[in-house]
Each structure stands twice: as structure tokens, then as C-alpha cells.
Scaffold this active site. Structure first.
Site, PDB file in Angstrom:
ATOM      1  N   CYS A 310     -21.785 -14.476 -43.864  1.00 14.99           N
ATOM      2  CA  CYS A 310     -21.691 -14.252 -42.415  1.00 14.99           C
ATOM      3  C   CYS A 310     -22.477 -13.032 -41.943  1.00 14.99           C
ATOM      4  O   CYS A 310     -23.278 -13.109 -41.006  1.00 14.99           O
ATOM      5  CB  CYS A 310     -20.230 -14.159 -41.989  1.00 14.99           C
ATOM      6  SG  CYS A 310     -19.318 -12.743 -42.653  1.00 14.99           S
ATOM      7  N   HIS A 358     -15.139 -11.365 -40.928  1.00 18.59           N
ATOM      8  CA  HIS A 358     -16.068 -12.423 -40.521  1.00 18.59           C
ATOM      9  C   HIS A 358     -16.774 -12.026 -39.230  1.00 18.59           C
ATOM     10  O   HIS A 358     -16.223 -11.287 -38.404  1.00 18.59           O
ATOM     11  CB  HIS A 358     -15.322 -13.744 -40.320  1.00 18.59           C
ATOM     12  CG  HIS A 358     -16.240 -14.912 -40.158  1.00 18.59           C
ATOM     13  ND1 HIS A 358     -17.152 -15.286 -41.126  1.00 18.59           N
ATOM     14  CD2 HIS A 358     -16.411 -15.796 -39.134  1.00 18.59           C
ATOM     15  CE1 HIS A 358     -17.827 -16.351 -40.714  1.00 18.59           C
ATOM     16  NE2 HIS A 358     -17.399 -16.666 -39.498  1.00 18.59           N
ATOM     17  N   HIS A 370     -22.780 -19.247 -36.954  1.00 14.29           N
ATOM     18  CA  HIS A 370     -22.245 -18.420 -38.033  1.00 14.29           C
ATOM     19  C   HIS A 370     -22.329 -19.147 -39.361  1.00 14.29           C
ATOM     20  O   HIS A 370     -22.521 -20.363 -39.421  1.00 14.29           O
ATOM     21  CB  HIS A 370     -20.806 -17.990 -37.736  1.00 14.29           C
ATOM     22  CG  HIS A 370     -19.791 -19.086 -37.782  1.00 14.29           C
ATOM     23  ND1 HIS A 370     -18.484 -18.881 -38.203  1.00 14.29           N
ATOM     24  CD2 HIS A 370     -19.860 -20.406 -37.467  1.00 14.29           C
ATOM     25  CE1 HIS A 370     -17.811 -20.017 -38.129  1.00 14.29           C
ATOM     26  NE2 HIS A 370     -18.615 -20.949 -37.675  1.00 14.29           N
TER      27      HIS A 370
END
Length: 398
Positions: A310, A358, A370
């Protein structure tokens, strides 16, 4: 958000950053996992779908956190190794200079031996542990020529600097060893969490997987609804902002009172979060790069070009726009200005969960690009993919 939306859990919000009062949901659901499954334990004491889902979600969250620790340890190790290499090169160069200085002093001793002058003093000097101390005690410096004094000074300086650099190199090697241990620990943690999650999933029956797929579909539909709701709210805000600016422009051109201008300028909370044109240009480049990565696999610790995790994706996307972001999520969150979720603009970074494990790149209309999790691919998805309470903050870099 609009008044007809579901009420939020009690928590605190400061400058667009919200810390949920209750534990947040998992980093991201494994494939076909999401909301709590209404299943009961079976007769053979196998865990229920609810228990499996919660456990797997927790494991993926923990793996996400461990991945960011791995990324930080990897970055630290690389920097420390570079520092050690530089110090060792420096030590080698200084050792050579020390040897050259020693050889020059040796040539003086040979010359003195041939002439028969001051041989004992020079020979003792060459064997001494501390040349400067020897000279101070025996007052030999007074009997040396200018060239010899220069050679002695150079030798003493080189010896001191070499010893200093050797100490620094030793300390850096110890730090490097510690960083390597941290890296190994973080890597092991990620691997164990993912292996446990895979094992749990492998024990699900086809029927259980189908039931979870249906739950995941409902969750995606809810996330899409919330994304559309956010997009509508942002459209209203932009329309209101345009009206305020137009009204302020009309009053200024018509010689209106200063109150109109003051009203426009007083909209600091909204205006201050509106990016300028240069940000928009950079954001377009970052988003364009991220779109080109869609379909590439998530690999923990990866920074491209074939795969990403990420934070590796967001770092690479903004690098394509000429902006350098830190490597890990908990550093990236401090690399810009925090804004409310309702004022998120394309290019902003959206962070998730209390541990910031994240991050995604906002592209507008409640959506982001993402790298979700192991086994998944870079994709567009609602920022509400894991529920509204999972959103930690929105940060505008550059």
C-alpha cells in the site's frame, strides 16, 4: 456527512483526524470476507464463520502492521549499511595514510642510523604506543628538523583520526546488526500471520465460502453507496464555494461593502483546504501513475514496478509527480496537511485504522486506488471499503 447517514460511533475528531472509540475493523477483508457472518458453531466444534472471519481479519491487520515495520527496518538497514560502507572506506584510506606517515618516519630513522645520530630516540619512538606522549616526555621534538616535525605531526593526526573512524565503524556495525535483527523479526511475523490466515481459509467448505461471498457483495454495495453520498456532499460544497466567490467578486466589482469580502475571506476552514492549481497538476500525475498500476499484484514490502504494497504504491505515485514521500504509512501521514474527509481532493492520501497500517490514493467521488492485501491486486475501490469507522485521516501532500 448528510444527516440521513448512519450515526457514527462516539469518538474524537481533530482537524479531519478521527480516532474511533471502538476497535477498528480489519486492514482489509481477505477475498470474499467482510461483515460479521451470522453463523453458529457446528456440532464438531469447528469455528463459526463469524469466528473465522474475525480471526482472518485480525491476522491480515497484524500482517499489515508488520509489513510497515518491515518496510521501516528495511529502509533503516539500507541506510545503515551505506553508512558502514562509507566508514570502512574512510578507515581504509586513513590506514593507508597512517602507513605512509609511518614509512616516512622510518626513513628518518634509517638516515639517522647511517649518520649515527639520535638512533635510540627514533627507534624507541617507532615502537611507542603514543608517539606524541613520547615526544613530550623526551623533548625529542626540539631536536627534529622542520620536515621531521611535519612528518611526526601528520603521523599523530592520522593515528588519532584512524582510531576515531574505527570506533565509529564498530558502533555503526553494531547498529546495523540490530537493524538486521528487526528486519528478520518483522519478516517472520508477516509470514506467520499470512500462513495462519491461509490455513484458516483452506478449512472453509464451498458452502461457507459462498455465504461469505454474499456478505462481501453486500459490504461492497454499502461502500459504494457511501462513496456516492460523499461525492454528492463534495459537489454541494464546491457549488457553495463557487457561489461565495462569485458573490464576493460581484460586491468587489460593484463597490460593495467590505463585509462581503470579509465573509468570503472568513471561510478559512474551507478555503485553506482547497488545493491550488499546482497541487492539482501534481495530483493528476500521481493518479495517472496509480491508474497505470491497476491489476498489478500486492506483494508486501514491494515498491514496484511489477508489484506494490500500500505505501509503496502511494510513494511511487507521488514520486512520478515529483514529490518525495517517506516509505512507510506512519511517516507518510506526517508528510502533508490533514484535511476533513468531506474535503478530500484527488491526490490526497487516505489512511486507515488506529495503527495507520493501510493507505490509499484518493481519486475523487469517494473512491481511491490502493494495493489492498496479499492475494489481491491494485484496484479502484470505495474509501469506505472496510466501513466508515476504519478511516483514520486524510492528508494532502506536496
Amino acid at each position: 456527512m448528510a444527516s440521513h447517514r448512519k450515526s457514527r460511533p462516539t469518538g474524537s475528531r481533530v482537524a479531519g483526524l478521527r480516532t474511533p472509540a471502538l476497535a477498528t475493523a480489519a486492514l482489509t477483508s481477505v477475498a470474499l470476507l467482510s461483515q460479521t457472518a451470522n453463523a453458529t458453531p457446528s456440532d464438531d466444534d469447528r469455528p463459526s464463520l463469524e469466528e473465522v472471519e474475525k480471526k482472518v481479519d485480525d491476522l491480515y491487520r497484524q500482517a499489515g502492521s508488520a509489513t510497515e515495520k518491515y518496510n521501516a527496518a528495511k529502509e533503516k538497514t539500507a541506510k545503515q549499511r551505506k553508512k558502514v560502507d562509507t566508514l570502512l572506506d574512510d578507515v581504509a584510506q586513513r590506514t593507508q595514510k597512517l602507513n605512509d606517515a609511518r614509512e616516512e618516519l622510518g626513513s628518518f630513522a634509517s638516515a639517522q642510523y647511517r649518520t649515527g645520530t639520535a638512533v635510540p630516540e627514533t627507534a624507541t619512538f617507532l615502537l611507542a604506543d603514543s608517539p606524541q606522549e613520547y615526544f613530550d616526555q623526551n623533548q625529542l621534538m626540539g631536536r627534529l628538523t622542520g620536515r621531521q616535525k611535519t612528518a611526526v605531526d601528520d603521523y599523530v593526526t592520522q593515528q588519532s583520526e584512524t582510531m576515531k573512524k574505527r570506533r565509529e565503524a564498530t558502533e555503526s556495525l553494531e547498529t546495523l546488526t540490530g537493524s538486521q535483527k528487526d528486519l528478520k523479526t518483522a519478516k517472520s511475523t508477516v509470514q506467520k500471520k499470512l500462513a495462519t490466515a491461509r490455513e484458516l481459509l483452506s478449512k472453509l467448505t464451498a458452502e461457507e465460502k459462498a455465504r461469505l461471498a454474499a456478505i462481501e457483495k453486500k459490504k461492497q454495495e454499502e461502500a459504494a453507496r457511501k462513496a456516492a453520498e460523499l461525492a454528492e456532499q463534495q459537489d454541494r460544497q464546491q457549488a457553495e464555494e463557487r457561489e461565495r466567490r462569485e458573490e464576493a467578486a460581484r460586491q468587489e466589482s460593484g463597490g460593495g461593502t467590505s463585509s462581503g469580502s470579509s465573509e468570503s475571506g472568513g471561510n478559512g476552514s474551507s478555503g485553506s483546504s482547497t488545493p491550488d492549481s499546482s497541487y492539482g497538476t501534481k495530483a493528476e500525475k500521481a493518479i495517472g501513475f496509480a491508474r497505470a498500476q491497476i491489476g498489478k499484484p500486492y506483494v508486501w514490502g514491494a515498491t514496484g514496478p511489477g508489484s506494490y504494497d500500500c505505501s509503496g504504491l502511494t510513494q511511487a505515485a507521488w514520486k512520478a509527480a515529483g514529490v518525495t514521500l517517506p516509505r512507510v504509512t506512519y511517516d507518510q501521514v506526517n508528510a502533508g496537511t490533514t484535511v476533513p474527509v468531506s474535503q478530500a481532493q484527488p491526490g490526497d492520501l487516505v489512511f486507515f485504522y488506529d495503527d495507520l497500517s493501510h493507505v490509499g490514493l484518493y481519486i475523487g467521488n469517494g473512491m481511491m486506488i490502493h494495493a489492498p492485501k496479499p492475494g489481491a491486486y491494485v484496484r479502484e475501490e470505495s474509501i469506505f471499503y472496510d466501513g466508515e469507522s476504519s478511516i483514520h485521516s486524510v492528508v494532502r501532500p506536496a
